[in-house]
Design a protein around this motif. Structure first.
Motif, PDB file in Angstrom:
ATOM      1  N   TYR A  40       0.793  -1.228   0.000  1.00 34.56           N
ATOM      2  CA  TYR A  40       0.000   0.000   0.000  1.00 34.56           C
ATOM      3  C   TYR A  40       0.829   1.285   0.000  1.00 34.56           C
ATOM      4  O   TYR A  40       0.866   2.014   0.976  1.00 34.56           O
ATOM      5  CB  TYR A  40      -0.990  -0.033   1.176  1.00 34.56           C
ATOM      6  CG  TYR A  40      -1.908  -1.236   1.106  1.00 34.56           C
ATOM      7  CD1 TYR A  40      -3.029  -1.230   0.296  1.00 34.56           C
ATOM      8  CD2 TYR A  40      -1.607  -2.400   1.813  1.00 34.56           C
ATOM      9  CE1 TYR A  40      -3.850  -2.349   0.205  1.00 34.56           C
ATOM     10  CE2 TYR A  40      -2.424  -3.519   1.732  1.00 34.56           C
ATOM     11  CZ  TYR A  40      -3.547  -3.478   0.921  1.00 34.56           C
ATOM     12  OH  TYR A  40      -4.351  -4.584   0.832  1.00 34.56           O
ATOM     13  N   TYR A  57     -14.335  -9.589  -8.087  1.00 39.35           N
ATOM     14  CA  TYR A  57     -14.016  -9.353  -6.664  1.00 39.35           C
ATOM     15  C   TYR A  57     -15.315  -9.007  -5.923  1.00 39.35           C
ATOM     16  O   TYR A  57     -15.664  -7.846  -5.733  1.00 39.35           O
ATOM     17  CB  TYR A  57     -12.963  -8.248  -6.511  1.00 39.35           C
ATOM     18  CG  TYR A  57     -12.331  -8.214  -5.131  1.00 39.35           C
ATOM     19  CD1 TYR A  57     -11.381  -9.165  -4.749  1.00 39.35           C
ATOM     20  CD2 TYR A  57     -12.690  -7.246  -4.196  1.00 39.35           C
ATOM     21  CE1 TYR A  57     -10.811  -9.135  -3.481  1.00 39.35           C
ATOM     22  CE2 TYR A  57     -12.121  -7.216  -2.933  1.00 39.35           C
ATOM     23  CZ  TYR A  57     -11.182  -8.168  -2.588  1.00 39.35           C
ATOM     24  OH  TYR A  57     -10.617  -8.148  -1.326  1.00 39.35           O
ATOM     25  N   GLY A 162     -13.689  -4.984   5.094  1.00 40.68           N
ATOM     26  CA  GLY A 162     -12.862  -5.397   3.953  1.00 40.68           C
ATOM     27  C   GLY A 162     -12.262  -6.776   4.083  1.00 40.68           C
ATOM     28  O   GLY A 162     -11.555  -7.235   3.201  1.00 40.68           O
ATOM     29  N   SER A 163     -12.486  -7.443   5.242  1.00 37.77           N
ATOM     30  CA  SER A 163     -11.814  -8.719   5.540  1.00 37.77           C
ATOM     31  C   SER A 163     -10.296  -8.532   5.602  1.00 37.77           C
ATOM     32  O   SER A 163      -9.539  -9.463   5.351  1.00 37.77           O
ATOM     33  CB  SER A 163     -12.178  -9.820   4.528  1.00 37.77           C
ATOM     34  OG  SER A 163     -12.020 -11.092   5.137  1.00 37.77           O
ATOM     35  N   ASN A 167      -6.065 -11.035   6.295  1.00 36.03           N
ATOM     36  CA  ASN A 167      -4.665 -10.969   5.864  1.00 36.03           C
ATOM     37  C   ASN A 167      -3.696 -11.275   7.004  1.00 36.03           C
ATOM     38  O   ASN A 167      -2.486 -11.368   6.792  1.00 36.03           O
ATOM     39  CB  ASN A 167      -4.338  -9.605   5.235  1.00 36.03           C
ATOM     40  CG  ASN A 167      -5.139  -9.339   3.962  1.00 36.03           C
ATOM     41  OD1 ASN A 167      -5.665  -8.261   3.768  1.00 36.03           O
ATOM     42  ND2 ASN A 167      -5.247 -10.329   3.084  1.00 36.03           N
ATOM     43  N   TYR A 207      -9.257 -13.577  -7.189  1.00 38.21           N
ATOM     44  CA  TYR A 207      -7.834 -13.202  -7.055  1.00 38.21           C
ATOM     45  C   TYR A 207      -7.054 -13.434  -8.363  1.00 38.21           C
ATOM     46  O   TYR A 207      -5.831 -13.304  -8.385  1.00 38.21           O
ATOM     47  CB  TYR A 207      -7.201 -13.972  -5.880  1.00 38.21           C
ATOM     48  CG  TYR A 207      -7.799 -13.523  -4.554  1.00 38.21           C
ATOM     49  CD1 TYR A 207      -7.194 -12.521  -3.805  1.00 38.21           C
ATOM     50  CD2 TYR A 207      -9.005 -14.054  -4.095  1.00 38.21           C
ATOM     51  CE1 TYR A 207      -7.756 -12.070  -2.616  1.00 38.21           C
ATOM     52  CE2 TYR A 207      -9.582 -13.613  -2.909  1.00 38.21           C
ATOM     53  CZ  TYR A 207      -8.952 -12.618  -2.176  1.00 38.21           C
ATOM     54  OH  TYR A 207      -9.512 -12.174  -0.999  1.00 38.21           O
ATOM     55  N   PHE A 217      -1.322  -5.337  -8.879  1.00 36.38           N
ATOM     56  CA  PHE A 217      -1.255  -5.008  -7.441  1.00 36.38           C
ATOM     57  C   PHE A 217      -0.120  -5.813  -6.791  1.00 36.38           C
ATOM     58  O   PHE A 217       0.696  -5.275  -6.041  1.00 36.38           O
ATOM     59  CB  PHE A 217      -2.615  -5.352  -6.832  1.00 36.38           C
ATOM     60  CG  PHE A 217      -2.731  -5.245  -5.333  1.00 36.38           C
ATOM     61  CD1 PHE A 217      -2.752  -4.002  -4.712  1.00 36.38           C
ATOM     62  CD2 PHE A 217      -2.867  -6.382  -4.545  1.00 36.38           C
ATOM     63  CE1 PHE A 217      -2.899  -3.905  -3.325  1.00 36.38           C
ATOM     64  CE2 PHE A 217      -3.007  -6.286  -3.176  1.00 36.38           C
ATOM     65  CZ  PHE A 217      -3.025  -5.042  -2.565  1.00 36.38           C
ATOM     66  N   GLU A 281       1.030 -12.742   0.196  1.00 42.20           N
ATOM     67  CA  GLU A 281      -0.200 -12.477   0.970  1.00 42.20           C
ATOM     68  C   GLU A 281      -0.970 -13.759   1.220  1.00 42.20           C
ATOM     69  O   GLU A 281      -1.011 -14.657   0.383  1.00 42.20           O
ATOM     70  CB  GLU A 281      -1.117 -11.506   0.191  1.00 42.20           C
ATOM     71  CG  GLU A 281      -2.312 -11.017   0.997  1.00 42.20           C
ATOM     72  CD  GLU A 281      -3.247 -10.111   0.182  1.00 42.20           C
ATOM     73  OE1 GLU A 281      -3.411  -8.943   0.562  1.00 42.20           O
ATOM     74  OE2 GLU A 281      -3.803 -10.577  -0.838  1.00 42.20           O
ATOM     75  N   SER A 283      -5.020 -14.668   2.455  1.00 43.50           N
ATOM     76  CA  SER A 283      -6.323 -14.060   2.697  1.00 43.50           C
ATOM     77  C   SER A 283      -7.215 -15.173   3.255  1.00 43.50           C
ATOM     78  O   SER A 283      -7.785 -15.964   2.498  1.00 43.50           O
ATOM     79  CB  SER A 283      -6.855 -13.494   1.383  1.00 43.50           C
ATOM     80  OG  SER A 283      -7.929 -12.644   1.620  1.00 43.50           O
TER      81      SER A 283
END
Ligand code: SAH
Ligand code: AVI
Length: 319
Positions: A40, A57, A162-163, A167, A207, A217, A281, A283
């Motif tokens: 980010y 998404y 956002g869940s 993460n 994803y 991303f 990552e 999730s």
């Protein structure tokens, strides 16, 4: 007071030195990994925003639907004259639904590590919610111990949509919930968005979008390392990999090296085998029950849950 002077960092969110140390630690570990909080920067936050409107998404659409439908009931849980503290606020799109509905709120405290993005968002929030105190905090929410002095005597409610909680490793989610309980105070309410376990093909598509925004991303992490740490990652020699690990109930994102290669990062040289990946990552996906069990073990009692079968929004109260 200018917006910039209102941006405070009680704990430095991230420094180049921390970034370099975390990158070298992650890329010299076996297997290689990078912490997802480094996605980010301004570009990464913008790419995440684009992800939220992709047809594949579903989490953002689902959660926006749940928040819109249940906003009056959620807002009724906030104490009079309270402050809403959002952890990982991004574009604050979801908070705006609650800010519009909850007459009991007097302040909004968006907390995010992505300082420039937060700064831009705060300008729009002040314009659109002139009756509220908007107090942005640039910080790593896993290291925060206190809130801004302006809301010290106000009752607080927490918001973690956002869940983003997915993460974390489950033990980190537990540590975060304990920390949030300490920060928000006894009797506080926390509204948490949690993505649900579901058919693996729906998760896979979310994803691995057709437009390749999620791949961008993921790869932006290497762009950021090149720019900020003087590295020479060849972007064409790394691929986005995302798949559902059913045993661990999580989507995993990786960057896979397409060939044997060496990458220079400042003074360090990192070697990659062909096919070797950097794990960027996880999730985690929960059931309503597995998340409520996690919350109960982390100092929070489940008050209410709203779901549409794909996503869940939980209201919790400190025990
Ligand atoms: N709440 C928004 C954004 C979720 S994306 C939504 O639901 O759409 C995750 C957000 O958390 C990003 O804005 C990112 O910058 C922020 N974030 C990720 N790790 C963080 C950390 N360790 N500390 C503070 N913010 C973090
Ligand atoms: C912010 N977080 C909950 C997103 C997720 O779904 O895990 C980040 C993301 N990664 C890839 N797409 C979106």
């Amino acid at each position: 007071m200018s917006t910039r002077s209102a941006l405070r960092a009680p704990h430095p969110a991230e420094t180049t030195k921390d970034f370099a140390a975390d990158v070298i630690a992650g890329l010299t570990a076996k297997p290689k990994y990078l912490p997802p909080k480094y996605f980010y920067d301004l570009t990464g936050s913008g790419l995440f925003d684009r992800i939220t409107s992709l047809p594949e998404y579903y989490p953002t659409r689902s959660e926006l639907g749940l928040l819109t439908k249940h906003a009056p009931e959620i807002a009724s849980l906030f104490p009079p004259a309270s402050a809403l503290v959002e952890f990982g606020s991004g574009s604050s799109r979801k908070a705006r639904i609650l800010l519009r509905t909850a007459a009991s709120l007097e302040a909004y405290v968006p907390v995010d590590i992505s300082g420039d993005f937060l700064h831009e968002d705060a300008v729009r929030l002040r314009r659109d919610f002139s009756h509220l105190s908007i107090i942005p905090v640039v910080a790593d929410f896993t290291a925060m111990t206190e809130l801004p002095p302006e809301i010290a005597v106000m009752p607080r409610a927490g918001f973690f949509p956002g869940s983003t909680i997915g993460n974390f490793e489950p033990h980190e989610a537990c540590a975060f919930l304990h920390r949030a309980g300490g920060i928000l105070g006894a009797g506080a309410v926390l509204i948490v968005g949690v993505d649900l376990e579901k058919a693996p093909d729906i998760l896979y598509r979310a994803y691995n979008d057709a437009e390749g925004v999620t791949a961008k991303f993921n790869l932006n992490l290497l762009v950021r390392i090149n720019r900020e740490l003087g590295a020479n990652f060849d972007l064409a020699a790394f691929e986005h990999h995302a798949f559902y690990n059913a045993e661990r109930h999580r989507i995993e994102m990786h960057l896979a090296s397409t060939k044997r290669q060496k990458v220079r990062i400042g003074e360090a040289t990192i070697e990659f085998r062909a096919g070797e990946t950097i794990h960027t990552e996880n999730s985690y996906k929960y059931s309503v029950e597995s998340f409520q069990a996690l919350a109960l073990g982390s100092g929070w009692s489940p008050l209410k849950v709203w779901t549409d079968g794909l996503f869940s929004v939980h209201a919790l109260r400190t025990t």
